[in-house]
Design a protein around this motif. Structure first.
Motif, PDB file in Angstrom:
ATOM      1  N   PRO A  40       0.807  -1.220   0.000  1.00 44.09           N
ATOM      2  CA  PRO A  40       0.000   0.000   0.000  1.00 44.09           C
ATOM      3  C   PRO A  40       0.842   1.273   0.000  1.00 44.09           C
ATOM      4  CG  PRO A  40      -0.842  -1.571   1.598  1.00 44.09           C
ATOM      5  CD  PRO A  40       0.402  -2.166   1.031  1.00 44.09           C
ATOM      6  N   ASP A  41       1.890   1.326   0.809  1.00 48.42           N
ATOM      7  CA  ASP A  41       2.679   2.541   0.918  1.00 48.42           C
ATOM      8  C   ASP A  41       3.377   2.868  -0.413  1.00 48.42           C
ATOM      9  OD1 ASP A  41       4.043   4.678   2.249  1.00 48.42           O
ATOM     10  OD2 ASP A  41       5.848   3.422   2.122  1.00 48.42           O
ATOM     11  N   ARG A  42       4.005   1.845  -0.994  1.00 49.42           N
ATOM     12  CA  ARG A  42       4.716   2.040  -2.266  1.00 49.42           C
ATOM     13  C   ARG A  42       3.735   2.498  -3.356  1.00 49.42           C
ATOM     14  NH1 ARG A  42       9.756  -1.580  -3.974  1.00 49.42           N
ATOM     15  NH2 ARG A  42       9.155  -2.785  -2.149  1.00 49.42           N
TER      16      ARG A  42
ATOM     17  N   GLN B  32       0.825   4.104  -3.011  1.00 52.63           N
ATOM     18  CA  GLN B  32       0.353   5.481  -2.789  1.00 52.63           C
ATOM     19  C   GLN B  32       1.415   6.490  -3.216  1.00 52.63           C
ATOM     20  OE1 GLN B  32      -2.509   6.523  -2.398  1.00 52.63           O
ATOM     21  NE2 GLN B  32      -3.598   4.679  -1.757  1.00 52.63           N
ATOM     22  N   ARG B  33       2.652   6.161  -2.928  1.00 55.79           N
ATOM     23  CA  ARG B  33       3.724   7.093  -3.290  1.00 55.79           C
ATOM     24  C   ARG B  33       3.868   7.202  -4.809  1.00 55.79           C
ATOM     25  NH1 ARG B  33       8.781   5.256  -0.304  1.00 55.79           N
ATOM     26  NH2 ARG B  33       9.642   7.216  -1.011  1.00 55.79           N
ATOM     27  N   LEU B  34       3.678   6.086  -5.485  1.00 54.85           N
ATOM     28  CA  LEU B  34       3.771   6.117  -6.950  1.00 54.85           C
ATOM     29  C   LEU B  34       2.627   6.943  -7.538  1.00 54.85           C
ATOM     30  CD1 LEU B  34       4.749   2.406  -7.703  1.00 54.85           C
ATOM     31  CD2 LEU B  34       6.190   4.424  -7.999  1.00 54.85           C
ATOM     32  N   ARG B  35       1.431   6.747  -6.958  1.00 54.23           N
ATOM     33  CA  ARG B  35       0.279   7.509  -7.459  1.00 54.23           C
ATOM     34  C   ARG B  35       0.505   9.004  -7.248  1.00 54.23           C
ATOM     35  NH1 ARG B  35      -2.204   9.345 -10.725  1.00 54.23           N
ATOM     36  NH2 ARG B  35      -4.390   9.922 -10.643  1.00 54.23           N
ATOM     37  N   SER B  36       1.011   9.369  -6.043  1.00 48.93           N
ATOM     38  CA  SER B  36       1.262  10.784  -5.753  1.00 48.93           C
ATOM     39  C   SER B  36       2.329  11.361  -6.675  1.00 48.93           C
ATOM     40  CB  SER B  36       1.741  10.973  -4.309  1.00 48.93           C
ATOM     41  OG  SER B  36       0.827  10.395  -3.447  1.00 48.93           O
ATOM     42  N   ALA B  37       3.215  10.491  -7.173  1.00 46.13           N
ATOM     43  CA  ALA B  37       4.283  10.971  -8.071  1.00 46.13           C
ATOM     44  C   ALA B  37       3.798  11.081  -9.503  1.00 46.13           C
ATOM     45  CB  ALA B  37       5.479  10.031  -7.989  1.00 46.13           C
ATOM     46  N   GLY B  38       2.498  10.839  -9.737  1.00 46.00           N
ATOM     47  CA  GLY B  38       1.939  11.059 -11.076  1.00 46.00           C
ATOM     48  C   GLY B  38       1.769   9.811 -11.926  1.00 46.00           C
ATOM     49  N   VAL B  39       2.008   8.630 -11.333  1.00 48.79           N
ATOM     50  CA  VAL B  39       1.859   7.398 -12.140  1.00 48.79           C
ATOM     51  C   VAL B  39       0.378   7.190 -12.457  1.00 48.79           C
ATOM     52  CG1 VAL B  39       2.180   4.876 -12.161  1.00 48.79           C
ATOM     53  CG2 VAL B  39       3.940   6.369 -11.175  1.00 48.79           C
TER      54      VAL B  39
ATOM     55  N   ARG C 182      -3.087 -12.702  -6.374  1.00 49.41           N
ATOM     56  CA  ARG C 182      -4.492 -12.295  -6.554  1.00 49.41           C
ATOM     57  C   ARG C 182      -4.923 -11.334  -5.458  1.00 49.41           C
ATOM     58  NH1 ARG C 182      -6.557 -17.977  -6.713  1.00 49.41           N
ATOM     59  NH2 ARG C 182      -8.453 -17.163  -5.777  1.00 49.41           N
ATOM     60  N   ALA C 183      -4.548 -11.668  -4.229  1.00 45.34           N
ATOM     61  CA  ALA C 183      -4.945 -10.807  -3.106  1.00 45.34           C
ATOM     62  C   ALA C 183      -4.320  -9.420  -3.270  1.00 45.34           C
ATOM     63  CB  ALA C 183      -4.505 -11.449  -1.795  1.00 45.34           C
ATOM     64  N   ARG C 184      -3.059  -9.396  -3.688  1.00 48.51           N
ATOM     65  CA  ARG C 184      -2.378  -8.100  -3.841  1.00 48.51           C
ATOM     66  C   ARG C 184      -2.974  -7.280  -4.985  1.00 48.51           C
ATOM     67  NH1 ARG C 184       3.930  -9.055  -2.284  1.00 48.51           N
ATOM     68  NH2 ARG C 184       3.482  -8.821  -0.082  1.00 48.51           N
ATOM     69  N   LEU C 185      -3.336  -7.963  -6.062  1.00 51.01           N
ATOM     70  CA  LEU C 185      -3.955  -7.243  -7.191  1.00 51.01           C
ATOM     71  C   LEU C 185      -5.310  -6.676  -6.778  1.00 51.01           C
ATOM     72  CD1 LEU C 185      -3.217  -9.574 -10.262  1.00 51.01           C
ATOM     73  CD2 LEU C 185      -2.346  -7.262  -9.914  1.00 51.01           C
TER      74      LEU C 185
ATOM     75  N   GLY D 254      -8.129   0.307  -8.265  1.00 50.62           N
ATOM     76  CA  GLY D 254      -8.735   1.609  -7.975  1.00 50.62           C
ATOM     77  C   GLY D 254      -7.744   2.681  -7.564  1.00 50.62           C
ATOM     78  N   ILE D 255      -6.485   2.335  -7.368  1.00 47.34           N
ATOM     79  CA  ILE D 255      -5.501   3.357  -6.950  1.00 47.34           C
ATOM     80  C   ILE D 255      -5.032   4.161  -8.174  1.00 47.34           C
ATOM     81  CG2 ILE D 255      -3.205   3.717  -5.910  1.00 47.34           C
ATOM     82  CD1 ILE D 255      -3.746   1.247  -4.187  1.00 47.34           C
ATOM     83  N   PHE D 256      -4.820   3.460  -9.274  1.00 46.48           N
ATOM     84  CA  PHE D 256      -4.335   4.110 -10.505  1.00 46.48           C
ATOM     85  C   PHE D 256      -5.472   4.160 -11.529  1.00 46.48           C
ATOM     86  CE2 PHE D 256      -0.906   2.048  -8.316  1.00 46.48           C
ATOM     87  CZ  PHE D 256       0.091   3.011  -8.307  1.00 46.48           C
TER      88      PHE D 256
END
Ligand SMILES: C[S@@+](CC[C@H](N)C(=O)[O-])C[C@H]1O[C@@H](n2cnc3c(N)ncnc32)[C@H](O)[C@@H]1O
Ligand code: SF4
Length: 444
Positions: free
Chosen positions: A132-134, A136-143, A174-177, A182-184
């Protein structure tokens, strides 16, 4: 298998091998001139925690201390292109595994976004990085698009691909996917079919799990076996059975097309307008990093595959480009024919604008052959792929990538000693994750 599959593959294999030949004396000394509009940027990050035996991309084992120097060189190279007038609208970060060092990746994305009006950022990753942390940081960086390499949910196949231990079991993936949904704006999953030992039942099971997950995009590649990788693959995981390929591909279309649209012959999207990484919409693209290819102003370029040479060149104020090859008119037409029809259609106005009437004349044999085979349909506004055509283009694109991978194989052969030393050093630092040094070194 269609009757013409073997001869078609023999012809395109020969052609692509010729087309991908960089001339020895054609070493690039200057940067290409910047095009008038924005282009696509490909950023290559060659580090991986484990080197999969089927992969022919330019990748080395992750080495934390050396990675920093590489990312620093990447940012300098990006700045250099901007100084030369290049602007980038769409950014694709591939590998290797770009998310091995998120701090460095984010700083590198920042280096592009502060200089160009970037609209989309796609990043490749592996399932073990879906924390989750990684994310969120990627999303905030514009990914805007995250592409996760899954290959299969079958634990037996994952083990055969040497991915089970590091990248996780099918259940875990599967669980991780599911948690990453919905994040990206776009979550893509990379899958492979026609793996050695894969049955139709196993493929059906993977398709059922994918449908259940309902990710935005699925890229389903046939297992590609470049000549340079066949020996290594045969020794480790085995080779695919080409006789199963057509039935498997048809199965994928049957299962996915009701709810997904074909964005290309091997990429299926839920949402209109989602792009396939292998279709370059903008004509020019620039590749930065060691072992990256560019296509600018009708010429193909490659940067040096030596990571050390790459860093030294960039640190010395030079460009990373070391190979160049100008494409002739017919070669450019063939490239357009392959790439655009791979995306489903070749618009007549695009071709008219670019080549005038010369296209119909010079490409007459290719156009006639594909029409006669029933691979294309000639409408008033565009040439389009039929269902059989989708299979043909999937095969041809795989052959194109095999040719690219053979170039990578040859370039990597020149720097074998450097790669061995790099991987050995990294082996020592990751031996603590449980693999023996012998196992790790054998994975080159
Ligand atoms: C080069 S990897 C980079 C991203 C990440 N490291 C990963 O493993 O997904 C991107 C994707 O290329 C595909 N790929 C690599 N080698 C392949 C091969 N020989 N045949 C088909 N697909 C391949 C896999 O589906 C993989 O997920
Ligand atoms: S497929 Fe495996 S070796 Fe290739 S880039 Fe991905 S993790 Fe690295």
């Amino acid at each position: 298998m269609p009757w013409f599959e073997r001869p078609l593959l023999a012809v395109v294999r020969h052609e692509y091998a010729q087309a991908m030949r960089f001339a020895e004396d054609d070493v690039a000394e200057v940067m290409p001139a910047a095009p008038s509009g924005p282009c696509q940027l490909y950023v290559h990050v060659p580090f991986c925690e484990v080197l999969c035996p089927f992969c022919s991309f330019h990748r080395v084992r992750f080495n934390a201390s050396k990675t920093k120097r590489y990312f620093d060189a990447l940012r300098r190279e990006i700045a250099r292109y901007h100084e030369a007038g290049f602007r980038f609208r769409d950014v694709y970060v591939g590998g290797g595994t770009p998310t091995v060092d998120v701090e460095e990746l984010i700083a590198t994305l920042e280096a592009v976004r502060t200089r160009s009006a970037v609209q989309s950022v796609s990043v490749e990753t592996n399932p073990n990085h879906l924390e989750p942390d990684r994310l969120q940081r990627l999303r905030s960086a514009g990914v805007t698009r995250l592409s996760v390499g899954v290959q299969s949910f079958d634990n037996g196949l994952l083990s055969r691909m040497e991915r089970l231990e590091t990248y996780g079991s099918g259940e875990k993936i599967r669980a991780r996917l599911a948690a990453a949904q919905g994040i990206f704006p776009t979550l893509n999953v990379d899958m492979i079919f026609n793996l050695p030992g894969q049955t139709l039942a196993m493929l059906e099971q993977d398709l059922a799990l994918l449908r259940g997950l309902g990710v935005d995009q699925i890229s389903y590649y046939p297992l590609m076996t470049a000549a340079s990788a066949r020996h290594r693959m045969a020794k480790s995981m085995g080779l695919p059975d080409p006789r199963l390929r057509h039935a498997m591909y048809e199965h994928i279309l049957e299962e996915l097309l009701p709810s997904y649209r074909a964005a290309s012959a091997w990429c299926f999207s839920r949402v209109e307008g989602l792009f396939d990484e292998y279709i370059i919409e903008q004509d020019d693209y620039v590749g930065v990093g060691s072992g990256a290819f560019s296509y600018v102003g009708g010429a193909m370029y490659s940067t040096t595959f030596s990571l050390d040479h790459y860093c030294r060149r960039i640190e010395g104020g030079q460009s990373g480009l070391t190979q160049r090859r100008a494409l002739g008119l017919k070669e450019r037409m063939r490239y357009d024919f392959l790439m655009r029809l791979f995306g489903g259609q070749l618009r007549r106005d695009t071709i008219e604008q670019r080549y005038g009437r010369a296209f119909a004349f010079l490409m007459a044999p290719e156009l006639a052959a594909m029409r006669l085979l029933g691979a294309t349909r000639h409408d008033a506004d565009a040439i389009r792929l039929t269902r059989l055509g989708m299979y043909c283009w999937m095969l041809m694109m795989a052959e194109f990538f095999n040719a690219v991978n053979d170039v990578r194989g040859q370039m990597r052969e020149h720097i074998r000693a450097e790669l061995e030393a790099w991987n050995h050093e990294a082996t020592v630092s990751v031996a603590s994750i449980g693999r023996s040094p012998g196992q790790l070194l054998s994975q080159q």
